[in-house]
Design a protein around this motif. Structure first.
Motif, short mmCIF file in Angstrom:
data_model
loop_
_atom_site.label_atom_id
_atom_site.label_comp_id
_atom_site.label_asym_id
_atom_site.label_seq_id
_atom_site.Cartn_x
_atom_site.Cartn_y
_atom_site.Cartn_z
N ILE A 18 -1.71 2.58 -53.02
CA ILE A 18 -2.62 2.62 -54.17
C ILE A 18 -2.35 3.87 -54.98
O ILE A 18 -1.76 4.84 -54.49
N GLY A 19 -2.80 3.86 -56.22
CA GLY A 19 -2.66 5.03 -57.06
C GLY A 19 -3.59 4.93 -58.25
O GLY A 19 -4.10 3.86 -58.57
N GLY A 20 -3.80 6.06 -58.90
CA GLY A 20 -4.65 6.06 -60.07
C GLY A 20 -4.60 7.38 -60.81
O GLY A 20 -4.12 8.39 -60.29
N ILE A 21 -5.09 7.33 -62.04
CA ILE A 21 -5.16 8.53 -62.87
C ILE A 21 -6.50 8.53 -63.60
O ILE A 21 -6.89 7.52 -64.20
N LEU A 22 -7.21 9.63 -63.52
CA LEU A 22 -8.48 9.82 -64.22
C LEU A 22 -8.20 10.62 -65.48
O LEU A 22 -7.61 11.70 -65.41
N ARG A 23 -8.60 10.06 -66.61
CA ARG A 23 -8.39 10.73 -67.89
C ARG A 23 -9.72 10.96 -68.60
O ARG A 23 -10.63 10.15 -68.52
N ALA A 24 -9.75 12.08 -69.32
CA ALA A 24 -10.89 12.37 -70.19
C ALA A 24 -10.76 11.51 -71.44
O ALA A 24 -9.70 10.92 -71.70
N CYS A 25 -11.81 11.44 -72.25
CA CYS A 25 -11.75 10.62 -73.47
C CYS A 25 -10.68 11.13 -74.43
O CYS A 25 -10.20 10.37 -75.27
#
Length: 96
Positions: A18-25
């Motif tokens: 699994i993987g992911g990226i959290l981004r600000a607006c």
């Protein structure tokens, strides 16, 4: 904030991750994760990605004053996350 996540497996009950990226607006990357899971099926992998994203966000400094949008390409994982009662008991345990 938006968490773009994905799960991948080589086949039914094969090596997965699994993987992911959290981004600000603004688009700025805040957190990136990836994790090998061993052997798993595609539905389990996608739900594990959802669970990991929720865990990371819930323990982050942004959880008090920001809303979270999770982006995932699995319509099944989206359905089960929105309507946990439609998932099998095994998958429900991951999201409740």
């Amino acid at each position: 904030m938006k968490f773009s996540i994905d799960g991948a497996t080589r086949g039914c009950m094969e090596l997965a991750g699994i993987g992911g990226i959290l981004r600000a607006c603004s688009g700025e990357a805040k957190i990136i994760f990836s994790k090998a899971l061993g052997e798993a099926d595609s539905n389990l992998v996608e739900m594990m990605a959802v669970k990991k994203a929720l865990l990371i966000f819930s323990t982050s400094r942004w959880n008090k004053n920001r809303k979270l949008l999770i982006e995932n390409n699995s319509s099944t994982a989206v359905k089960w996350t929105k309507h946990p009662n439609s998932a099998s008991w095994r998958m429900r345990q991951l999201i409740l």
